[in-house]
Write an enzyme that holds these catalytic residues in place. Sequence first.
Site, PDB file in Angstrom:
ATOM      1  N   LYS A  37       7.657   8.976  -1.032  1.00 21.97           N
ATOM      2  CA  LYS A  37       7.218   9.677  -1.931  1.00 21.97           C
ATOM      3  C   LYS A  37       8.060  10.565  -2.981  1.00 21.97           C
ATOM      4  CE  LYS A  37       3.109  11.174   1.542  1.00 21.97           C
ATOM      5  NZ  LYS A  37       2.155  10.680   0.552  1.00 21.97           N
ATOM      6  N   ARG A  76      -3.466   5.710   8.214  1.00 23.20           N
ATOM      7  CA  ARG A  76      -4.328   4.894   9.440  1.00 23.20           C
ATOM      8  C   ARG A  76      -3.685   4.301  10.758  1.00 23.20           C
ATOM      9  NH1 ARG A  76      -5.773   2.390   3.491  1.00 23.20           N
ATOM     10  NH2 ARG A  76      -4.756   4.301   2.936  1.00 23.20           N
TER      11      ARG A  76
END
Length: 458
Positions: A239, A313
């Site tokens: 990120k 996820r």
Amino acid sequence: MPLTFATSDEDAVPVHVIDQTDLDGFLSKQDDVVRGFVRSAGFTASLGSTLLLPDLSGGLSMVLAGYGTSEARARSRFHLASCAAALPKGVYALHGLPSKMAQQEALGWLLSAYSFDRYKSQKTHEAQLVAPKGVDAKRLEVIAKGEVLTRDLINTPASDMGPAQLEAACADLAEEHNANISVIRGDALLELNFPMIHAVGRAAAQVPRLIDMQWGDIGPTLTLVGKGVCFDTGGLNLKPGSSMGLMKKDMGGAATVLGLAHMIMGTGMKVQLRVLIPAVENSVSANAYRPGDILTSRQGLTVEINNTDAEGRLVLADALALGAEDNPDLMISMATLTGAARVAVGPDLAPYYTDDKKAADALEAGAQKVADPVWRLPFYDPYEPMIEPGIADLDNAPKGGFAGSITAALFLRRFAGDTRYMHFDVYGWNPSAAPARPKGGVGMGARALLEALPKVLK
Ligand code: BES
Ligand code: MN
Ligand code: ZN
């Protein structure tokens, strides 16, 4: 900080809650000095305003809490919390509060005392409230403590809240409520077939783990699954700094299910509860999982990694697969899963997914009742192809980013099997201070669920 109500109402200072349209009526019943003082002070009973009135010996005789208009109140929650925060140490009792607002305002009063003070010298804020008539004081105290647990866990930086400390927090909670806890750590995750939890967490200094807590032996079975990414660097798809700054909060789903678990256990709900938390750090090292890798999940579906930053996820999928194996009556996941959810509904609303209309209706009624707003988004079947790429069963990060929260939810649903399922894509963070909700970690959806679960599970 007093997370409890006052034990006695003796000598409680009266706090008069005054609807703006009733101010004249209230003043007509007061003596000239009070009337004159209220006018001179310019008090108009606008929402959130507070006026302290002295007695003749310089003590505090009463407090006026401006309650604004119904239009103003509809735009916020916990309207008396700013008044609570403005008052000196003492014991207070509310007068004139509409009974249907008693629960919400009493909880807001308790939560107004919250500040994250682990790294600060204590600020004292001790305006303690006499529980208003008609509220279940014990229940509200349990709810407040659950919410504080959630906030503290989120606010604690990753340096003090890695997978090991998150495990310790679960162990503390289990001990408090006499729950059972077991934890699978490190390479045992591979041996016991949790490959995706291991893959995401293996590059971190603290080994990844799956925490499994169980409580209660009567009633329907309920499994809560919380995303416990203690820090999300993005992995090799690192990120940028501006996006990484807040990523200590990426265990917000775990923190929220633990707060909810405290509420369920502390109120003695008749359920058999299981809490599953995959606790990992999504980090960067020579053994980090890579873009292009294909993982075989616990459930058997293969997953092509198109972005190591779509890690939530993956760890949830293995935990959901385990949860589904013993067919609970209901399974709920909570996760700070996508930036897309925040873009869609902002930081206040908890977006959730379910195929079960009865559960959705009960949840929305509960949310309304306890001022914990939620918003239903669809498990939209026509978007299923977006999570099915070329060379594996599933893609963890569909290209284009359309409907990012929905495609993430569809991904998770694949692992819930036939189990009745709800998923919350929460933000877990309040970006600017509001009454009873200071800037920082915050629970979303847990109080609404606590209210709704008895109906959903009936
Ligand atoms: N933890 C983030 C999601 C997130 C980001 C929640 C900011 C709240 C605020 C998650 O792991 C993530 O990075 N998701 C990606 C998914 C994408 C790569 C498909 C996202 O939302 O950008
Ligand atoms: Mn991520
Ligand atoms: Zn994440």
